[in-house]
Design an enzyme around this catalytic site. Sequence first.
Site, PDB file in Angstrom:
ATOM      1  N   CYS A  62       0.292   2.302   9.015  1.00 44.26           N
ATOM      2  CA  CYS A  62       1.021   1.212   8.376  1.00 44.26           C
ATOM      3  C   CYS A  62       0.305  -0.127   8.309  1.00 44.26           C
ATOM      4  O   CYS A  62      -0.001  -0.725   9.326  1.00 44.26           O
ATOM      5  CB  CYS A  62       2.252   0.942   9.221  1.00 44.26           C
ATOM      6  SG  CYS A  62       3.637   1.774   8.645  1.00 44.26           S
ATOM      7  N   GLU A  76       0.819  -1.209   0.000  1.00 43.44           N
ATOM      8  CA  GLU A  76       0.000   0.000   0.000  1.00 43.44           C
ATOM      9  C   GLU A  76       0.854   1.260   0.000  1.00 43.44           C
ATOM     10  O   GLU A  76       2.019   1.248   0.396  1.00 43.44           O
ATOM     11  CB  GLU A  76      -0.938  -0.001   1.203  1.00 43.44           C
ATOM     12  CG  GLU A  76      -0.238  -0.121   2.534  1.00 43.44           C
ATOM     13  CD  GLU A  76      -1.208  -0.425   3.673  1.00 43.44           C
ATOM     14  OE1 GLU A  76      -2.035  -1.337   3.508  1.00 43.44           O
ATOM     15  OE2 GLU A  76      -1.117   0.237   4.705  1.00 43.44           O
TER      16      GLU A  76
HETATM   17  N1  SAH Z   1      10.333   0.166   9.197  1.00 46.13           N
HETATM   18  C1  SAH Z   1      10.481   1.568   9.167  1.00 46.13           C
HETATM   19  C2  SAH Z   1       9.458   2.302   8.323  1.00 46.13           C
HETATM   20  C3  SAH Z   1       8.046   1.837   8.340  1.00 46.13           C
HETATM   21  S1  SAH Z   1       7.018   2.301   9.678  1.00 46.13           S
HETATM   22  C4  SAH Z   1      10.517   2.126  10.574  1.00 46.13           C
HETATM   23  O1  SAH Z   1      10.387   1.359  11.511  1.00 46.13           O
HETATM   24  O2  SAH Z   1      10.751   3.305  10.733  1.00 46.13           O
HETATM   25  C5  SAH Z   1       6.815   4.045   9.566  1.00 46.13           C
HETATM   26  C6  SAH Z   1       6.614   4.714  10.907  1.00 46.13           C
HETATM   27  O3  SAH Z   1       5.295   4.458  11.440  1.00 46.13           O
HETATM   28  C7  SAH Z   1       7.589   4.237  11.965  1.00 46.13           C
HETATM   29  O4  SAH Z   1       8.025   5.314  12.732  1.00 46.13           O
HETATM   30  C8  SAH Z   1       6.728   3.320  12.793  1.00 46.13           C
HETATM   31  O5  SAH Z   1       7.287   3.119  14.063  1.00 46.13           O
HETATM   32  C9  SAH Z   1       5.410   4.080  12.784  1.00 46.13           C
HETATM   33  N2  SAH Z   1       4.233   3.315  13.165  1.00 46.13           N
HETATM   34  C10 SAH Z   1       3.939   2.040  12.900  1.00 46.13           C
HETATM   35  N3  SAH Z   1       2.765   1.679  13.437  1.00 46.13           N
HETATM   36  C11 SAH Z   1       2.282   2.778  14.059  1.00 46.13           C
HETATM   37  C12 SAH Z   1       1.112   3.054  14.804  1.00 46.13           C
HETATM   38  N4  SAH Z   1       0.199   2.115  15.023  1.00 46.13           N
HETATM   39  N5  SAH Z   1       0.956   4.302  15.297  1.00 46.13           N
HETATM   40  C13 SAH Z   1       1.890   5.258  15.072  1.00 46.13           C
HETATM   41  N6  SAH Z   1       3.008   5.071  14.383  1.00 46.13           N
HETATM   42  C14 SAH Z   1       3.218   3.830  13.886  1.00 46.13           C
END
Ligand code: SAH
Length: 359
Positions: free
Chosen positions: A335, A88
């Site tokens: 995400c 996505e």
């Molecule tokens: N793997 C990478 C990029 C993908 S996630 C990383 O870990 O940075 C992108 C961002 O969204 C990251 O900062 C992740 O920690 C955050 N994220 C994932 N799930 C989330 C949620 N439920 N609420 C807020 N931020 C979230």
Amino acid sequence: MIELLSIEKQELEALLSEWKEPRFRAAQIMDWLKKGVRPEQMGNIPKGLREKLSALPFGGVKLIETLYSKKDDTAKMLYELEDGNIVECVLMRYSYGNTLCISTQAGCRMGCAFCASTLNGRVRDLTAGEMLSEVLETEKNFEHGEDRKRTVTNIVMMGSGEPLDNYENTVRFLRRATAEDGLRISPRNISLSTCGIVPRIMSLIDDAPHITLCISLHAPNNEIRDRLMPINSKWRMEELLPAAKAYADATGRRVIFEYALVDKVNSSEECAKELASRLRGINCHVNLIPLNSVKERALNGVSREYAHSFEGYLNKRGISATVRRELGTDIEGACGQLRNRRISERNTNSQNKGNTENC
Ligand code: SAH
């Protein structure tokens, strides 16, 4: 065998010379590829060469669904890869341009406790061409009608997947996205977000020194980070923070720390105080976001009002911080949420048909 959308000009030139085709065709072909055009449609390329090119994998993605937020101007796209996997993308409109959030893997194996992308593990890495195709197909999707101006000016690698767990493809994508014969997007307009794979952060100093590096920190100390992010057992904060500082110092680029505020876990004033003291001396900014609750995860966010209080605690201690705008909350902007729904729908359908399709 390399796919066409991932190929770089010197590789194409080598291929053409192997095929005994003239070298000048490379520029013509690159011109088509940067627009996402398949060999069959390459008008100025002779048929014989078009056929040779068609025999190579292409690496494109195909749009299967677009959802528009009613609350803001965000759109979410689901793309299907050539092998049927789904990823996505989210397109967000800001005053300075349009930002596309792309996925770098189908699924993710980092196991963060709050994230929907990782619930079913990693299925596979995306190639550079597939990442590029996410951008190209999004632009095509918005080419017509009133959305005509929605070209992608900024890219954030913050969709599903861990870009530094797919390092070679990620760096190749960055070259294709910024190249003169590629998308020609300034590296300053590209952000890469990582959960903290320390040696790869160090490699980015040479391989991608002009991008914005974002690090998902989400905790002021190892004890809390261990609860939220399994990667912290491999690369501790004592190694991660110096790597962030090394990137900022070597490149002159301010590093962004992402911090999702989780109620009763990392959001107390005490946490802000500890975070501020650990970040002091790093050229950085903290992006705060109330955790977006994912129904499969038993963790809750804080209110936006409280997020602003946390921002205040950091600012008071000399750390620059802002609360990030939340976009697309009505279209499962966080995400992996939409992809998961689609996969479970597919599984239900295929179970009904007695088949065990695996995506
Ligand atoms: N793997 C990478 C990029 C993908 S996630 C990383 O870990 O940075 C992108 C961002 O969204 C990251 O900062 C992740 O920690 C955050 N994220 C994932 N799930 C989330 C949620 N439920 N609420 C807020 N931020 C979230």
